[in-house]
Motif scaffolding. Structure first.
Motif, PDB file in Angstrom:
ATOM      1  N   ARG A 124      34.766  64.294  25.433  1.00  0.00           N
ATOM      2  CA  ARG A 124      33.929  65.307  24.777  1.00  0.00           C
ATOM      3  C   ARG A 124      34.195  65.420  23.283  1.00  0.00           C
ATOM      4  N   ILE A 125      35.338  64.928  22.823  1.00  0.00           N
ATOM      5  CA  ILE A 125      35.689  65.125  21.410  1.00  0.00           C
ATOM      6  C   ILE A 125      35.808  63.823  20.630  1.00  0.00           C
ATOM      7  N   VAL A 126      35.737  62.658  21.304  1.00  0.00           N
ATOM      8  CA  VAL A 126      35.846  61.384  20.598  1.00  0.00           C
ATOM      9  C   VAL A 126      34.696  60.480  21.015  1.00  0.00           C
ATOM     10  N   SER A 127      34.402  59.500  20.169  1.00  0.00           N
ATOM     11  CA  SER A 127      33.324  58.567  20.476  1.00  0.00           C
ATOM     12  C   SER A 127      33.820  57.314  21.189  1.00  0.00           C
ATOM     13  N   ARG A 128      35.130  57.138  21.298  1.00  0.00           N
ATOM     14  CA  ARG A 128      35.668  55.951  21.963  1.00  0.00           C
ATOM     15  C   ARG A 128      35.530  56.062  23.475  1.00  0.00           C
ATOM     16  N   ASP A 129      35.615  54.939  24.154  1.00  0.00           N
ATOM     17  CA  ASP A 129      35.516  54.913  25.614  1.00  0.00           C
ATOM     18  C   ASP A 129      36.832  55.393  26.221  1.00  0.00           C
ATOM     19  N   THR A 130      36.738  56.292  27.183  1.00  0.00           N
ATOM     20  CA  THR A 130      37.947  56.846  27.811  1.00  0.00           C
ATOM     21  C   THR A 130      37.993  56.627  29.316  1.00  0.00           C
ATOM     22  N   ALA A 131      37.010  55.919  29.877  1.00  0.00           N
ATOM     23  CA  ALA A 131      36.912  55.801  31.334  1.00  0.00           C
ATOM     24  C   ALA A 131      38.151  55.174  31.952  1.00  0.00           C
ATOM     25  N   ASP A 132      38.763  54.223  31.270  1.00  0.00           N
ATOM     26  CA  ASP A 132      39.938  53.533  31.806  1.00  0.00           C
ATOM     27  C   ASP A 132      41.193  53.802  30.983  1.00  0.00           C
ATOM     28  N   ALA A 133      41.166  54.794  30.113  1.00  0.00           N
ATOM     29  CA  ALA A 133      42.297  55.057  29.227  1.00  0.00           C
ATOM     30  C   ALA A 133      43.486  55.615  29.996  1.00  0.00           C
ATOM     31  N   ALA A 141      44.269  59.563  21.203  1.00  0.00           N
ATOM     32  CA  ALA A 141      42.911  59.951  20.800  1.00  0.00           C
ATOM     33  C   ALA A 141      42.846  61.434  20.458  1.00  0.00           C
ATOM     34  N   ALA A 142      43.505  62.252  21.259  1.00  0.00           N
ATOM     35  CA  ALA A 142      43.470  63.698  21.025  1.00  0.00           C
ATOM     36  C   ALA A 142      44.196  64.073  19.736  1.00  0.00           C
ATOM     37  N   VAL A 143      45.338  63.442  19.467  1.00  0.00           N
ATOM     38  CA  VAL A 143      46.076  63.741  18.240  1.00  0.00           C
ATOM     39  C   VAL A 143      45.280  63.289  17.023  1.00  0.00           C
ATOM     40  N   GLU A 144      44.711  62.085  17.086  1.00  0.00           N
ATOM     41  CA  GLU A 144      43.915  61.597  15.956  1.00  0.00           C
ATOM     42  C   GLU A 144      42.717  62.508  15.688  1.00  0.00           C
ATOM     43  N   SER A 145      42.034  62.908  16.756  1.00  0.00           N
ATOM     44  CA  SER A 145      40.883  63.789  16.604  1.00  0.00           C
ATOM     45  C   SER A 145      41.294  65.138  16.026  1.00  0.00           C
ATOM     46  N   THR A 146      42.426  65.661  16.450  1.00  0.00           N
ATOM     47  CA  THR A 146      42.909  66.940  15.935  1.00  0.00           C
ATOM     48  C   THR A 146      43.186  66.859  14.446  1.00  0.00           C
ATOM     49  N   LEU A 147      43.878  65.810  14.026  1.00  0.00           N
ATOM     50  CA  LEU A 147      44.211  65.666  12.614  1.00  0.00           C
ATOM     51  C   LEU A 147      42.959  65.492  11.762  1.00  0.00           C
ATOM     52  N   GLU A 148      42.048  64.622  12.198  1.00  0.00           N
ATOM     53  CA  GLU A 148      40.839  64.369  11.413  1.00  0.00           C
ATOM     54  C   GLU A 148      39.923  65.588  11.397  1.00  0.00           C
ATOM     55  N   ASN A 149      39.738  66.215  12.540  1.00  0.00           N
ATOM     56  CA  ASN A 149      38.852  67.382  12.601  1.00  0.00           C
ATOM     57  C   ASN A 149      39.464  68.613  11.963  1.00  0.00           C
ATOM     58  N   GLY A 150      40.783  68.604  11.784  1.00  0.00           N
ATOM     59  CA  GLY A 150      41.377  69.670  10.994  1.00  0.00           C
ATOM     60  C   GLY A 150      40.755  69.705   9.614  1.00  0.00           C
ATOM     61  N   ASN A 151      40.504  68.524   9.051  1.00  0.00           N
ATOM     62  CA  ASN A 151      39.832  68.473   7.762  1.00  0.00           C
ATOM     63  C   ASN A 151      38.350  68.793   7.891  1.00  0.00           C
ATOM     64  N   SER A 237      37.493  54.256   6.412  1.00  0.00           N
ATOM     65  CA  SER A 237      37.082  55.580   5.952  1.00  0.00           C
ATOM     66  C   SER A 237      37.997  56.027   4.824  1.00  0.00           C
ATOM     67  N   PRO A 238      37.434  56.377   3.658  1.00  0.00           N
ATOM     68  CA  PRO A 238      38.274  56.788   2.534  1.00  0.00           C
ATOM     69  C   PRO A 238      38.924  58.149   2.729  1.00  0.00           C
ATOM     70  N   ASN A 239      38.462  58.919   3.712  1.00  0.00           N
ATOM     71  CA  ASN A 239      38.992  60.268   3.921  1.00  0.00           C
ATOM     72  C   ASN A 239      39.793  60.394   5.210  1.00  0.00           C
ATOM     73  N   ALA A 240      39.324  59.771   6.284  1.00  0.00           N
ATOM     74  CA  ALA A 240      40.068  59.823   7.541  1.00  0.00           C
ATOM     75  C   ALA A 240      41.423  59.131   7.396  1.00  0.00           C
ATOM     76  N   GLY A 241      41.474  58.071   6.589  1.00  0.00           N
ATOM     77  CA  GLY A 241      42.734  57.345   6.404  1.00  0.00           C
ATOM     78  C   GLY A 241      43.847  58.219   5.871  1.00  0.00           C
ATOM     79  N   PRO A 242      43.673  58.861   4.714  1.00  0.00           N
ATOM     80  CA  PRO A 242      44.739  59.722   4.194  1.00  0.00           C
ATOM     81  C   PRO A 242      45.106  60.873   5.129  1.00  0.00           C
ATOM     82  N   VAL A 243      44.096  61.502   5.729  1.00  0.00           N
ATOM     83  CA  VAL A 243      44.360  62.648   6.608  1.00  0.00           C
ATOM     84  C   VAL A 243      45.187  62.235   7.815  1.00  0.00           C
TER      85      VAL A 243
END
Length: 314
Positions: A124-133, A141-151, A237-243
């Motif tokens: 629900r929060i990422v665009s990557r495939d999670t069916a077999d994760a 995925a959750a940590v990355e999404s949290t950090l990026e969406n914090g911005n 991504s010039p912004n997701a990278g630093p964050v």
């Protein structure tokens, strides 16, 4: 005044969270989808870029101009009407509590060993495939999404509100929404969504770096700065990278690396130290805490600067 309004907007988000029904962004998203289906037709790359620019302008400019005019009119009637209006729009643009509500259940499901639920929640929060994760991939995925969406969901909106009030925060939030819908390098959006992606990059450039600084200050500062310096340039991504690089270093957690998107494996650059264990549910909780503490830091700095400026004006 803007600092006080910002604090009120953050408090409203913390108390009420995201509106359960009738959220303006839901209607905006539907309108954007409708317009995209009608304008994103076969054309030359330049033609698709032009159509994307037209769609962006038709969707963004009327609400931003309307917000500015209404804010001016309300201020002419009574200061408190304009203040309440601006707090309302900031509240609608922020997503701090919503971010926690979406991400915390993933950590809970992983702690319970419920992989099917964790996969469903993460999808629900990422665009990557999670069916077999597996559990580590879901936590990453959750940590990355949290950090990026914090911005994206918190600090970008707060920054532009402090800079330009209601019109600026509406511009940022709607532009960021269009980037989330159209800013993909897929055949459908590679050219049509380019304008939306580039404008969002520009609007997010400074907030992303302030967010990265905040993450670095609130954790392992030396490692966060080192990861930001060496790993962020490797990201497209010039912004997701630093964050995310700063956040990963601050938390001492291993992120980046392989992920599956649209049925294809993508090898992404590393983020954070690579000599530590794979992320787990506790790292998700720590990432949420980092965003929360960074938000308090931003508000504290704003209040301190406001007091200093008031003192200098006397």
């Amino acid at each position: 005044m803007m600092t006080l309004l910002a604090c009120a907007g953050v408090l409203a988000d913390r108390v009420f969270g995201e509106p359960g029904r009738w959220h303006p962004l839901v209607g905006f998203g539907r309108l954007a989808g409708w317009l995209e289906q009608r304008l994103n037709r076969p054309a030359t790359p330049a033609g698709k870029i032009a159509r994307g620019l037209l769609a962006w302008g038709l969707l963004i400019l009327p609400p931003v101009i309307g917000t500015a005019l209404l804010t001016i009119w309300l201020a002419a009637q009574a200061w408190w009407l304009a203040a309440a209006w601006q707090v309302l729009l900031l509240y609608l643009a922020l997503g701090a509590r919503s971010l926690a509500q979406h991400v915390a259940p993933i950590a809970a499901a992983l702690r319970d060993g419920d992989l099917p639920a964790a996969r469903q929640l993460t999808a629900r929060i990422v665009s990557r495939d999670t069916a077999d994760a597996d559990a580590a991939a879901l936590a990453k995925a959750a940590v990355e999404s949290t950090l990026e969406n914090g911005n994206d969901a918190v600090f970008g909106a707060l920054f532009w509100f402090l800079v330009g009030g209601a019109p600026a925060v509406v511009l940022f939030r709607l532009a960021n929404t269009l980037d989330a819908m159209w800013g993909y390098r897929t055949p459908r959006f590679l050219h049509f969504g380019r304008v939306a992606a580039r404008i969002d990059d520009a609007l997010n450039w400074l907030p992303a770096r302030l967010t990265a600084c905040s993450y670095a200050l609130l954790g392992n500062t030396r490692r966060a700065l080192a990861c930001w310096r060496t790993q962020a340039p490797q990201w497209s991504s010039p912004n997701a990278g630093p964050v995310m690089a700063s956040g990963a270093g601050s938390l001492d957690v291993k992120l980046g690396g392989p992920a599956r998107y649209h049925g294809m494996d993508e090898q992404r650059p590393p983020l954070g130290p690579q000599d530590v264990a794979a992320p787990d549910a506790d790292d998700i909780t720590r990432a949420l805490a980092l965003v929360r503490h960074a938000l308090w830091l931003w508000l504290a700095v704003c209040v301190a600067l406001s007091l200093i400026m008031q003192g200098m004006a006397r």
